[in-house]
Scaffold this motif. Structure first.
Motif, PDB file in Angstrom:
ATOM      1  N   GLU A   1       0.670  -1.154   0.039  1.00  0.00           N
ATOM      2  CA  GLU A   1      -0.079   0.096  -0.037  1.00  0.00           C
ATOM      3  C   GLU A   1       0.703   1.252  -0.046  1.00  0.00           C
ATOM      4  O   GLU A   1       0.580   2.289  -0.729  1.00  0.00           O
ATOM      5  CB  GLU A   1      -0.961   0.132   1.182  1.00  0.00           C
ATOM      6  N   LYS A   2       1.918   1.200   0.746  1.00  0.00           N
ATOM      7  CA  LYS A   2       2.646   2.442   0.852  1.00  0.00           C
ATOM      8  C   LYS A   2       3.352   2.786  -0.577  1.00  0.00           C
ATOM      9  O   LYS A   2       3.564   4.027  -0.989  1.00  0.00           O
ATOM     10  CB  LYS A   2       3.826   2.297   1.794  1.00  0.00           C
ATOM     11  N   ALA A   3       3.872   1.626  -1.112  1.00  0.00           N
ATOM     12  CA  ALA A   3       4.448   1.844  -2.602  1.00  0.00           C
ATOM     13  C   ALA A   3       3.464   2.526  -3.513  1.00  0.00           C
ATOM     14  O   ALA A   3       3.640   3.244  -4.125  1.00  0.00           O
ATOM     15  CB  ALA A   3       5.112   0.479  -3.149  1.00  0.00           C
ATOM     16  N   ARG A   4       2.221   1.969  -3.381  1.00  0.00           N
ATOM     17  CA  ARG A   4       1.140   2.390  -4.419  1.00  0.00           C
ATOM     18  C   ARG A   4       1.180   4.015  -3.976  1.00  0.00           C
ATOM     19  O   ARG A   4       0.809   4.579  -4.973  1.00  0.00           O
ATOM     20  CB  ARG A   4      -0.210   1.549  -3.956  1.00  0.00           C
ATOM     21  N   ASN A   5       0.708   4.246  -2.838  1.00  0.00           N
ATOM     22  CA  ASN A   5       0.333   5.507  -2.408  1.00  0.00           C
ATOM     23  C   ASN A   5       1.550   6.601  -2.867  1.00  0.00           C
ATOM     24  O   ASN A   5       1.031   7.653  -3.402  1.00  0.00           O
ATOM     25  CB  ASN A   5       0.138   5.814  -0.856  1.00  0.00           C
ATOM     26  N   GLU A   6       2.842   6.119  -2.798  1.00  0.00           N
ATOM     27  CA  GLU A   6       3.812   7.101  -3.078  1.00  0.00           C
ATOM     28  C   GLU A   6       3.796   7.185  -4.642  1.00  0.00           C
ATOM     29  O   GLU A   6       3.856   8.302  -5.062  1.00  0.00           O
ATOM     30  CB  GLU A   6       5.188   6.606  -2.743  1.00  0.00           C
ATOM     31  N   ASP A  36      -1.940  -3.343 -17.010  1.00  0.00           N
ATOM     32  CA  ASP A  36      -1.955  -2.253 -17.856  1.00  0.00           C
ATOM     33  C   ASP A  36      -0.629  -2.336 -18.730  1.00  0.00           C
ATOM     34  O   ASP A  36       0.433  -2.058 -18.285  1.00  0.00           O
ATOM     35  CB  ASP A  36      -1.773  -0.692 -16.959  1.00  0.00           C
ATOM     36  N   ARG A  37      -1.016  -2.867 -19.727  1.00  0.00           N
ATOM     37  CA  ARG A  37       0.188  -3.190 -20.942  1.00  0.00           C
ATOM     38  C   ARG A  37       0.909  -1.950 -21.143  1.00  0.00           C
ATOM     39  O   ARG A  37       2.009  -2.013 -21.806  1.00  0.00           O
ATOM     40  CB  ARG A  37      -0.377  -3.713 -21.798  1.00  0.00           C
ATOM     41  N   ASP A  38       0.282  -0.802 -20.902  1.00  0.00           N
ATOM     42  CA  ASP A  38       1.164   0.519 -21.156  1.00  0.00           C
ATOM     43  C   ASP A  38       2.013   1.059 -19.794  1.00  0.00           C
ATOM     44  O   ASP A  38       2.400   2.446 -20.212  1.00  0.00           O
ATOM     45  CB  ASP A  38       0.039   1.733 -21.674  1.00  0.00           C
ATOM     46  N   GLY A  39       1.820   0.311 -18.906  1.00  0.00           N
ATOM     47  CA  GLY A  39       2.362   0.856 -17.399  1.00  0.00           C
ATOM     48  C   GLY A  39       4.137   1.044 -17.894  1.00  0.00           C
ATOM     49  O   GLY A  39       4.683   0.345 -18.677  1.00  0.00           O
ATOM     50  N   ALA A  40       4.478   2.050 -17.192  1.00  0.00           N
ATOM     51  CA  ALA A  40       6.027   2.316 -17.210  1.00  0.00           C
ATOM     52  C   ALA A  40       6.773   1.190 -16.680  1.00  0.00           C
ATOM     53  O   ALA A  40       8.034   0.929 -16.913  1.00  0.00           O
ATOM     54  CB  ALA A  40       6.293   3.847 -16.649  1.00  0.00           C
ATOM     55  N   TYR A  41       6.399   0.581 -15.606  1.00  0.00           N
ATOM     56  CA  TYR A  41       7.139  -0.423 -14.797  1.00  0.00           C
ATOM     57  C   TYR A  41       6.041  -1.242 -14.011  1.00  0.00           C
ATOM     58  O   TYR A  41       5.001  -0.872 -13.791  1.00  0.00           O
ATOM     59  CB  TYR A  41       8.177   0.130 -13.979  1.00  0.00           C
ATOM     60  N   PHE A  42       6.550  -2.541 -13.701  1.00  0.00           N
ATOM     61  CA  PHE A  42       5.454  -3.344 -12.688  1.00  0.00           C
ATOM     62  C   PHE A  42       6.511  -3.182 -11.310  1.00  0.00           C
ATOM     63  O   PHE A  42       7.807  -3.409 -11.395  1.00  0.00           O
ATOM     64  CB  PHE A  42       5.298  -4.695 -13.276  1.00  0.00           C
ATOM     65  N   HIS A  43       5.787  -3.220 -10.181  1.00  0.00           N
ATOM     66  CA  HIS A  43       6.187  -3.122  -8.850  1.00  0.00           C
ATOM     67  C   HIS A  43       5.643  -4.082  -7.904  1.00  0.00           C
ATOM     68  O   HIS A  43       4.313  -4.120  -8.047  1.00  0.00           O
ATOM     69  CB  HIS A  43       6.258  -1.881  -8.368  1.00  0.00           C
ATOM     70  N   TYR A  44       6.513  -4.962  -7.335  1.00  0.00           N
ATOM     71  CA  TYR A  44       6.106  -5.731  -6.072  1.00  0.00           C
ATOM     72  C   TYR A  44       6.997  -5.601  -4.862  1.00  0.00           C
ATOM     73  O   TYR A  44       8.141  -5.374  -5.272  1.00  0.00           O
ATOM     74  CB  TYR A  44       5.751  -7.136  -6.735  1.00  0.00           C
ATOM     75  N   THR A  45       6.349  -6.138  -3.872  1.00  0.00           N
ATOM     76  CA  THR A  45       7.308  -6.023  -2.420  1.00  0.00           C
ATOM     77  C   THR A  45       7.516  -7.766  -2.137  1.00  0.00           C
ATOM     78  O   THR A  45       6.217  -8.556  -2.329  1.00  0.00           O
ATOM     79  CB  THR A  45       6.447  -5.697  -1.284  1.00  0.00           C
ATOM     80  N   CYS A  71      11.493  -4.470  -7.759  1.00  0.00           N
ATOM     81  CA  CYS A  71      10.941  -5.136  -6.556  1.00  0.00           C
ATOM     82  C   CYS A  71      11.505  -4.451  -5.368  1.00  0.00           C
ATOM     83  O   CYS A  71      12.864  -4.101  -5.018  1.00  0.00           O
ATOM     84  CB  CYS A  71      11.660  -6.603  -6.829  1.00  0.00           C
ATOM     85  N   ASP A  72      10.753  -4.409  -4.355  1.00  0.00           N
ATOM     86  CA  ASP A  72      11.242  -3.810  -3.041  1.00  0.00           C
ATOM     87  C   ASP A  72      11.552  -5.395  -2.205  1.00  0.00           C
ATOM     88  O   ASP A  72      10.586  -5.919  -1.843  1.00  0.00           O
ATOM     89  CB  ASP A  72      10.208  -3.134  -2.219  1.00  0.00           C
ATOM     90  N   ALA A  73      12.759  -5.585  -2.146  1.00  0.00           N
ATOM     91  CA  ALA A  73      13.091  -6.851  -1.353  1.00  0.00           C
ATOM     92  C   ALA A  73      13.905  -6.512   0.107  1.00  0.00           C
ATOM     93  O   ALA A  73      14.731  -7.058   0.486  1.00  0.00           O
ATOM     94  CB  ALA A  73      14.252  -7.522  -2.371  1.00  0.00           C
ATOM     95  N   SER A  74      13.148  -5.486   0.814  1.00  0.00           N
ATOM     96  CA  SER A  74      13.972  -4.966   1.895  1.00  0.00           C
ATOM     97  C   SER A  74      14.012  -6.170   3.116  1.00  0.00           C
ATOM     98  O   SER A  74      14.677  -6.197   3.775  1.00  0.00           O
ATOM     99  CB  SER A  74      13.041  -3.775   2.561  1.00  0.00           C
ATOM    100  N   ALA A  75      12.730  -6.957   3.114  1.00  0.00           N
ATOM    101  CA  ALA A  75      12.684  -7.903   4.249  1.00  0.00           C
ATOM    102  C   ALA A  75      13.381  -9.242   3.868  1.00  0.00           C
ATOM    103  O   ALA A  75      13.504 -10.175   4.753  1.00  0.00           O
ATOM    104  CB  ALA A  75      11.104  -8.090   4.280  1.00  0.00           C
TER     105      ALA A  75
END
Length: 295
Positions: A1-6, A36-45, A71-75
């Motif tokens: 949710e935090k990545a989405r909000n930012e 969304d096939r026109d998206g600039a990138y795909f992000h996941y945690t 990818c946010d791989a912090s954990a």
């Protein structure tokens, strides 16, 4: 949710695999994602510490060809092998597996570090082009203590066999707790039940239903662990039930002996509060993790 909000501050965001309840105890198959096939990138945690969910085998085929995967791989960075070449950006906050807070480890594909690929209205501290073009690639004085501790940690990891060894240790540590949970006859239960998504970094669980009389047991468990034994960060956010969740964190540097202390306390707590265990003389699964490895 935090990545989405930012991200929403800078453009349109399309969410895939949305859980209406916001709990995310499992991830649906990639072929069901509305992309969304026109998206600039795909992000996941890759690991959510809140409910104990971890994605170790990401479905890259679900992402449109040519779209950078971030990818946010912090954990969980450093806890299992990763094919870095599949990512456009792979990043991790330093304060979980490597160092203190203050820096972010970021692996960026070179073709993404260009003015053409970067938004103009971007904070300087997030401007990769600025850092890439700075003298010696150092734009400002970094948090040297965090850099130094991170270097010591990675040396320590390499001395013990590198990422492959860290994965082995992570399986053993988390397995100690998952074994006692799975053999507790329902006294303890995890929120994430699919072993493919069970986190090796955080084991998150509750006692039976976590409501009513079970809520009182959860509070007693947390009070004994946190207030009397001094365990830090054992209390987590509620996850669809009245009581707070119980969360045991075990990053790369956590010792197996420390996790054994947690396991022994869990066994003793069940013996004291589970009538079924009292009747049958509930036995702890000892070190069954030595022969039972969790994925």
């Amino acid at each position: 949710e935090k990545a989405r909000n930012e991200a929403m501050m800078f453009g349109k965001v399309t969410e895939v695999a949305v859980d209406p309840k916001g709990l995310y105890f499992e991830i649906p198959d990639g072929n069901t994602w509305q992309m969304d096939r026109d998206g600039a990138y795909f992000h996941y945690t890759s690991a959510d510490t809140r409910q104990g969910l971890e994605i170790r085998d990401f479905d890259f085929s679900a992402v449109p060809e040519g779209m950078p995967v971030c990818c946010d791989a912090s954990a969980n960075l450093g806890s299992h092998p990763i094919d870095v070449s599949k990512y456009g950006v792979l990043y991790a906050a330093s304060h979980k597996n490597f160092s203190t807070s203050g820096i972010c480890y970021t692996i960026i594909r070179k073709d993404l570090i260009t003015k053409e690929r970067q938004m103009e209205a971007i904070p300087t501290m997030c401007n990769w082009v600025t850092f890439q073009n700075a003298p010696n690639k150092i734009y400002n004085v970094p948090v040297l203590q965090s850099v130094w501790i991170g270097a010591l940690t990675t040396e320590w990891m390499i001395e013990r066999g590198g990422v492959e060894a860290m994965e082995h240790f992570a399986i053993r540590r988390s397995g100690l707790l998952y074994d006692i949970i799975d053999n507790s006859n329902g006294f303890y239960r995890t929120f994430v039940t699919n072993t493919a998504f069970r986190s090796r970094m955080q084991v998150v669980f509750t006692i039976r239903s976590g409501a009513g009389a079970d809520h009182e047991l959860v509070e007693k468990f947390l009070t004994e662990a946190n207030d009397e034994l001094g365990w830090l960060d054992i209390r987590s956010h509620p996850l669809g039930i009245p009581s707070d969740a119980i969360r045991v964190t075990m990053y790369n540097h956590q010792t197996e002996d420390a996790v054994r202390v947690v396991r022994d306390f869990m066994h003793d707590f069940q013996k004291r509060h589970d009538s079924f265990a009292q009747r049958v003389g509930h036995a702890m699964p000892a070190d069954s993790v030595r022969t039972s490895i969790h994925a």
